[in-house]
Design a protein around this motif. Structure first.
Motif, PDB file in Angstrom:
ATOM      1  N   VAL A 213       4.508   6.781   2.089  1.00 11.15           N
ATOM      2  CA  VAL A 213       3.481   7.779   2.363  1.00 11.15           C
ATOM      3  C   VAL A 213       3.837   9.054   1.608  1.00 11.15           C
ATOM      4  O   VAL A 213       4.956   9.576   1.734  1.00 11.15           O
TER       5      VAL A 213
ATOM      6  N   ASN B 180      -1.859  11.800   1.216  1.00 10.57           N
ATOM      7  CA  ASN B 180      -2.596  12.752   2.055  1.00 10.57           C
ATOM      8  C   ASN B 180      -2.465  14.148   1.482  1.00 10.57           C
ATOM      9  O   ASN B 180      -1.407  14.533   0.971  1.00 10.57           O
TER      10      ASN B 180
ATOM     11  N   LEU C 175       0.154   5.269   0.725  1.00 11.41           N
ATOM     12  CA  LEU C 175      -0.832   6.196   1.274  1.00 11.41           C
ATOM     13  C   LEU C 175      -0.553   7.612   0.781  1.00 11.41           C
ATOM     14  O   LEU C 175       0.609   8.037   0.708  1.00 11.41           O
TER      15      LEU C 175
ATOM     16  N   THR D 289       0.826  -1.204   0.000  1.00 13.91           N
ATOM     17  CA  THR D 289       0.000   0.000   0.000  1.00 13.91           C
ATOM     18  C   THR D 289       0.862   1.256   0.000  1.00 13.91           C
ATOM     19  O   THR D 289       1.838   1.358   0.758  1.00 13.91           O
TER      20      THR D 289
ATOM     21  N   ALA E  23      -5.081   8.733   3.038  1.00 14.31           N
ATOM     22  CA  ALA E  23      -5.004   8.867   4.493  1.00 14.31           C
ATOM     23  C   ALA E  23      -5.538  10.240   4.891  1.00 14.31           C
ATOM     24  O   ALA E  23      -4.845  11.249   4.759  1.00 14.31           O
TER      25      ALA E  23
ATOM     26  N   ARG F  95      -4.064   4.253  -1.458  1.00 14.53           N
ATOM     27  CA  ARG F  95      -5.178   4.636  -0.597  1.00 14.53           C
ATOM     28  C   ARG F  95      -4.969   6.062  -0.103  1.00 14.53           C
ATOM     29  O   ARG F  95      -3.875   6.611  -0.201  1.00 14.53           O
TER      30      ARG F  95
ATOM     31  N   GLU G 145      -8.784   5.959   4.192  1.00 19.91           N
ATOM     32  CA  GLU G 145      -8.482   5.498   5.544  1.00 19.91           C
ATOM     33  C   GLU G 145      -8.734   6.680   6.480  1.00 19.91           C
ATOM     34  O   GLU G 145      -7.967   7.648   6.488  1.00 19.91           O
TER      35      GLU G 145
ATOM     36  N   SER H 151       2.719   0.525   5.810  1.00 23.69           N
ATOM     37  CA  SER H 151       2.662   0.986   4.419  1.00 23.69           C
ATOM     38  C   SER H 151       4.052   0.995   3.790  1.00 23.69           C
ATOM     39  O   SER H 151       5.066   1.133   4.473  1.00 23.69           O
TER      40      SER H 151
ATOM     41  N   TYR I 214       0.538   3.519   9.330  1.00 24.50           N
ATOM     42  CA  TYR I 214       1.688   4.126   8.670  1.00 24.50           C
ATOM     43  C   TYR I 214       2.888   3.176   8.652  1.00 24.50           C
ATOM     44  O   TYR I 214       3.647   3.117   7.676  1.00 24.50           O
TER      45      TYR I 214
END
Length: 732
Positions: A637, A556, A554, A552, A593, A591, A617, A634, A631
């Motif tokens: 990020v 943001n 992430l 994954t 976050a 995904r 998420e 993953s 976190y």
């Protein structure tokens, strides 16, 4: 207003600097005034620098232009070509005195590549049609793509052809033809009132008006108006056309600029105790509250609450005010009154929940029999569905001092609550006080007149703190271009540094900014203390690095103060992110976050504009352990929020930062990995992000090792500071 170079760090985030430019002589200054009026009245939300190039006119020659625009920059120049060599700007839109703006220029402001202009049609003697960009036409120039030595910015390079409506020649409208409705810029190459061009002349005359009429026209515009333009137009208009509505406009502008005392001075004399002006009473109450004049603010908000339309908002603010002053029961009662007015009001609901019982009131944990064994913690304590980073951070600070982070060892003092005599007594009963961490050096999240930063403590109270005081991992959290009056902040800061036994800031960028505001004798007391979230692997009891990670990545994003983050580039950012995410999906599951519900706008915009859907998420609904676990598991990020980088980094996960705030660049500089950051304004953001993310995924063990190695320096610094703090607090 006091500013310094600390206020504008646009080169740190790569924020695009945009300017309009126009070359004029003394005879054409009246035409430039028409141009400025038309720009403001047709693009009321736009307020970029206007560089006026001139052959050597005296400065007072531009006084008339300064009454029309707040960002006039004058520059001596022999001719118009200097507009293409303005090195301090990234994008320059070159205009001419014979132009009037009739429509939206948003498309021009969003251009990112090369040189753009409108080729005009002309005919040779034999009737052959030619197209060429005229030397006095409109240009949009990206400075990175032009040669300073070239007099013609389009020479030798590809030209982006703009639609003719952005440089429409009035001479095309012979025989009184109407101006086409979609024309955005109308240009006169001869007299604006030439016979046979009646509609074009009328379009020009719309913007030939006295200053007072211009101010009134701008203030009367509906929708979004730029606060700097409003601040220029509304106050002088109020002086000659006094009205309650205009006074409210002026006061609201001052409020948004942080000029709360001026807002009160404007509004208080005219609003008095009128019940028929609830919005004025509300604005006045908010400004008085921002000045920490709480009794006066409460009276004004109660007057506002008498109106059904304003009551829910007013009661939510009354609940906040009462809570700030330590009156939790009153806060709860106000919140319930607001819910009676509107059961669906989110603000009143949040305050009702927050003040519903002793465990949720935020009164501090004051039920211990041994306060001298506790440390007091002054911090932003997020609750409910608030920012996940602001939930993880206070616990991380406490973990620095031991595994017990609960009320037996810690007394909680919410940073926004007024430190009055009773609160001072409770603080002085503790072993010591830890203030932080987080971006508390910020003027506008919960403004107060006592300190002008987030801790609501008057200077005279601060000087009477009798126990050791440590400022721990606090950040200077001002955005690029965010200007504010700093005198009160600088005075409070001086007292704070003088009183502190330890004063540690979370990055060297913040250290530099704060030192600029301190007397020379206090600057060396400011030291480096990384955010404790960046060393979570060293702090969390029983921590083990994950044996396996989920497949994954992430992502943001953040949206608070959107204009300061993105400028004119949000559409560009969104498109580039769509490009990057499509490529990343070939390597891992992507995904989203969300640190708080508002962050989810990215997911909605991305799906609507580009058809890319992401699973969310909701970190704001998770426990701190769950956030760290997500976190830690993953692969990578990609985050815009500060703690969307620092928390995963602290968990040992590789990061790439989307830089829209200086604090992200500061952190990456501190750990020696500036290459882990990409500006949200980066022209090739999508390709570069995909390339760097792919490199991380291609050799993930090496990327994790880089994180661990960078973390060692932060942990060494933190351990050294903690050894000193244990001595200061006499901790066993």
């Amino acid at each position: 207003m006091t500013h310094s170079s600390a206020d504008d760090r646009s080169t740190i985030t790569g924020k695009r600097r945009v300017a309009f430019a126009v070359h004029t002589d003394a005879d054409r200054l009246p035409d430039v005034a028409v141009l400025l009026r038309s720009l403001a009245l047709t693009n009321p939300g736009v307020c970029e620098d206007v560089v006026v190039l001139h052959p050597g006119l005296p400065e007072d020659a531009f006084d008339g232009l300064r009454r029309l625009h707040p960002r006039i920059v004058t520059r001596r120049a022999a001719d118009r070509t200097e507009a293409f060599r303005l090195a301090e700007y990234d994008t320059v839109i070159a205009l001419a005195p014979g132009m009037v703006v009739l429509g939206d220029l948003g498309e021009l402001l969003r251009l990112r590549h090369g040189v753009a202009a409108v080729p005009q049609v002309s005919y040779d003697a034999d009737g052959t049609e030619r197209r060429a960009v005229l030397p006095d036409g409109l240009y949009v120039v990206q400075r990175a793509d032009v040669d300073d030595a070239a007099p013609d910015p389009a020479a030798g390079g590809p030209l982006t052809v703009l639609d003719a409506r952005y440089d429409f020649l009035a001479r095309r409208l012979r025989d009184d033809l109407p101006v086409p409705a979609d024309v955005a810029v109308l240009r006169f190459t001869g007299p604006a009132d030439a016979p046979g061009h009646g509609p074009a002349t009328e379009a020009w005359r719309r913007f030939t008006m006295a200053d007072e009429d211009f101010w009134a026209a701008y203030c009367a515009l509906p929708g979004g108006r730029h606060p700097d333009l409003l601040a220029l137009c509304a106050p002088p208009l109020l002086a000659v056309r006094s009205s309650l509505a205009l006074a409210h406009t002026v006061a609201d502008v001052y409020r948004r600029q942080g000029r709360y005392d001026e807002a009160v001075d404007v509004l208080a004399p005219v609003v008095a105790d009128r019940l028929d002006a609830p919005r004025c009473q509300e604005t006045l109450g908010l400004c008085l509250m921002a000045l920490s004049r709480y009794d006066e603010a409460e009276a004004r908000l109660l007057l506002a609450a008498a109106s059904p339309d304003v009551a829910p908002r007013a009661f939510a603010q009354l609940a906040r005010l009462a809570w700030l002053c330590g009156r939790t029961a009153d806060a709860h009662a106000y919140a319930r009154q607001g819910l009676s007015a509107d059961p669906a009001d989110a603000g009143c609901h949040a305050w009702s929940v927050r003040t519903a019982g002793p465990a949720q009131r935020g009164d501090g944990d004051d039920d211990t029999d041994a306060p001298a064994e506790q440390l007091a913690h002054v911090a932003l304590f997020a609750e409910g569905r608030e920012n996940a980073g602001d939930k993880v951070l206070p616990e991380a600070v406490r973990l620095c001092f031991g595994a017990d982070t609960g009320p037996r060892r810690w007394y909680r003092q919410p940073v926004h609550r007024l430190v009055d005599e009773a609160a001072l007594e409770r603080l002085n009963a503790r072993r010591g006080i830890v203030v932080g961490g987080g971006g508390l050096f910020l003027p506008d999240t919960s403004p107060n007149g006592n300190s002008h930063w987030q801790w609501n403590v008057p200077d005279d109270v601060l000087t009477r703190i009798s126990v050791p005081l440590a400022v721990f991992a606090v950040g200077y959290n001002v955005f690029d271009g965010q200007l504010y009056r700093r005198n009160r902040f600088a005075e409070s800061l001086r007292v704070l540094v003088e009183r502190s036994a330890f004063f540690g800031l979370r990055n060297h960028g913040s250290i530099d900014r704060v030192r600029e505001l301190l007397p020379a004798g206090l600057r060396d007391r400011v030291r480096y203390q990384p955010c404790p979230t960046t060393v979570a692997r060293q702090l969390v009891p029983g921590w083990t690095d994950p044996a396996e990670r989920s497949d994954t990545v992430l992502v943001n994003c953040a949206y608070d103060r959107e204009g300061l983050r993105f400028g004119h580039d949000y559409g560009h950012f969104l498109a580039e992110m769509a490009t990057a995410l499509r490529r990343l999906r070939d390597r891992a599951e992507v995904r989203y976050a969300a640190h708080m519900p508002a962050d989810e706008r990215f997911v909605h915009d991305l799906r609507r504009e580009h058809g890319v859907t992401l699973r969310v998420e909701p970190l704001y609904d998770m426990t701190n352990d769950a956030v760290r676990a997500l976190y830690a598991r993953s692969l990578l990020v990609v985050g815009m929020r500060g703690h969307a980088g620092m928390i995963p980094f602290g968990c040992g996960t590789p990061i790439l930062s989307l830089v829209s705030h200086p604090k992200l660049a500061y952190f990456l500089s501190d750990i020696g990995h500036r290459e882990w950051g990409l500006s949200v304004h980066e022209r090739e953001l999508g390709a570069r992000l995909a390339e760097r993310a792919t490199a991380v995924l291609d050799d993930h063990p090496a990327a994790v090792a880089d994180v661990h190695a960078a973390q060692e320096f932060l942990w060494k610094t933190t351990r050294s500071n903690l050894d000193e703090l244990r001595e200061i607090f006499n901790l066993r």
